[in-house]
Design an enzyme around this catalytic site. Structure first.
Site, PDB file in Angstrom:
ATOM      1  N   THR A   9      12.265   1.801  -2.168  1.00 23.53           N
ATOM      2  CA  THR A   9      11.310   1.055  -1.798  1.00 23.53           C
ATOM      3  C   THR A   9       9.711   2.025  -2.718  1.00 23.53           C
ATOM      4  O   THR A   9      10.285   3.300  -3.309  1.00 23.53           O
ATOM      5  CB  THR A   9      10.836   1.570  -0.543  1.00 23.53           C
ATOM      6  OG1 THR A   9      10.658   2.772  -0.683  1.00 23.53           O
ATOM      7  CG2 THR A   9      11.865   0.329   0.096  1.00 23.53           C
ATOM      8  N   ASP A  10       8.496   1.698  -2.738  1.00 16.84           N
ATOM      9  CA  ASP A  10       7.448   2.086  -2.670  1.00 16.84           C
ATOM     10  C   ASP A  10       6.358   2.647  -2.666  1.00 16.84           C
ATOM     11  O   ASP A  10       6.785   1.471  -1.060  1.00 16.84           O
ATOM     12  CB  ASP A  10       7.668   1.734  -4.775  1.00 16.84           C
ATOM     13  CG  ASP A  10       6.781   0.457  -4.859  1.00 16.84           C
ATOM     14  OD1 ASP A  10       6.013  -0.145  -3.322  1.00 16.84           O
ATOM     15  OD2 ASP A  10       6.856  -0.074  -5.574  1.00 16.84           O
ATOM     16  N   LEU A  11       4.913   2.910  -2.217  1.00 15.60           N
ATOM     17  CA  LEU A  11       4.559   2.576  -1.689  1.00 15.60           C
ATOM     18  C   LEU A  11       4.104   1.749  -1.400  1.00 15.60           C
ATOM     19  O   LEU A  11       3.001   1.151  -0.416  1.00 15.60           O
ATOM     20  CB  LEU A  11       2.943   3.711  -1.871  1.00 15.60           C
ATOM     21  CG  LEU A  11       2.371   3.184  -3.207  1.00 15.60           C
ATOM     22  CD1 LEU A  11       1.033   2.438  -2.261  1.00 15.60           C
ATOM     23  CD2 LEU A  11       2.115   4.505  -3.685  1.00 15.60           C
TER      24      LEU A  11
END
Lengths: 134, 134, 134, 134
Positions: free
Chosen positions: A14-16
């Protein structure tokens, strides 16, 4: 007759923005290709130790349709679109249940240690012929 | 006299918690070690093509003090704590301005292609001696 | 009574030294922790959407004993070493068959969205008590 | 008038074939886009904290022409191919000196926190107009 491979989305993916980072779908479909190749009886380690042969992606066309999220259980489906002695074109899809999240058209070749093109292993050409004869 | 290396945090480094994913600090400090080694005149590509020599982390002790975030400009400081002919212990710190975010104590060795330990390059032993003589 | 999680090494996990890149073991043990937490009936997505609670690694001590390679089938074993209301210390091991490749001692806490420490979920404290009562 | 961004290839970027792993070019061009956006005076952190706005890749067409290797110094060039109020099409190239290694055509949109499309920031539309007026 698609090859099917399932995976879970972890934190690392995942990312932000709270969704799977766009490059990581390429990891997912590459894992699926590794399992597809293994299922055909092809030993990538032996290929590399022999002629230094490795699969290489030449071209990728990817559509990001809907985001995958942390903890999702995903399915990667892999099909053959076309093949020649030296290259194979795969269609790969990433799904969550019935929702199609990502599709990719991937052109794969096999190169030796010097970067020269090799014929694809026979098991791949047979698989793709069987698939297109359906 | 620390070695200093700066980097930017990008999307790829973050996770859904909105901060840098914990494994990625190991990438940051490895980039810093690569630049430190280059600065000592050591060519990692030539080392690997010669004796198959590669640097390998044997042990890592890492403290996560405060999170780094997207777009942060970070500084990695690298110092020598101790050295023997075959291993070096580095202290590495990741900072954002004056804030200390992450520290790691890293034990590095050099291995040949068969996994046997090698003496560290002379330039590293000299750097570490110079550092401890200050 | 260890928690057990198995995984395959893919191309994405390796580096030019032909082995698993050192940061990627942290991904492997984090995947195992996610499955361990799920097995305890804890929903990380719900925790995050509620109090913004996320698990955070405070400290990591890792020993790299022997390299994992492409195509390896690995096992991650996770055990509790100690626990307090606000933190848990895990021992995690990565094995290939009987060979121990990597060990890590991981100190985990839970933080809210503002970075303040929270009590660990009851299911984790009960699991660790059960483990230490054996 | 291309936007230019340079980067170094580190261990983390390579795979066991000794070259940059194919997904990592997507990280490289995303870093370049982040710096391009910053250069236009757009603050991605503020955008996200405000409307929850994030840039999202809708489609990617990538050609892998020649491999990048460990320690390479690479250049990413970014140009505008076309734009509408809600999407921009970028051409991105990765070069090592004069050698073109990788090209990508990237369709970008901006979404709010609910996944609804937003108009692109004015600075991006002005940049793309200026580029196409040359």
């Amino acid at each position: 007759m698609s090859h099917r491979f399932s995976l879970r989305v972890y934190y690392e993916d995942t990312d932000l923005a709270g969704i799977v980072y766009y490059a990581n779908y390429l990891k997912f479909i590459e894992r699926a290709r590794s399992e597809w190749v293994r299922g055909l009886g092809i030993d990538q380690v032996a290929l590399k130790q022999g002629a230094g042969a490795v699969f290489v992606v030449r071209r990728l066309e990817a559509d990001y349709l809907s985001p995958a999220r942390f903890d999702d259980q995903l399915l990667v489906e892999t099909d053959c679109e076309a093949t020649t002695p030296a290259r194979i074109i795969l269609m790969q899809r990433v799904l969550r249940d019935d929702a199609l999240l990502f599709t990719a058209r991937v052109i794969l070749v096999m190169l030796d240690a010097a970067g020269r093109p090799l014929r694809l292993p026979a098991a791949i050409r047979q698989w793709s012929n069987a698939a297109s004869a359906e």
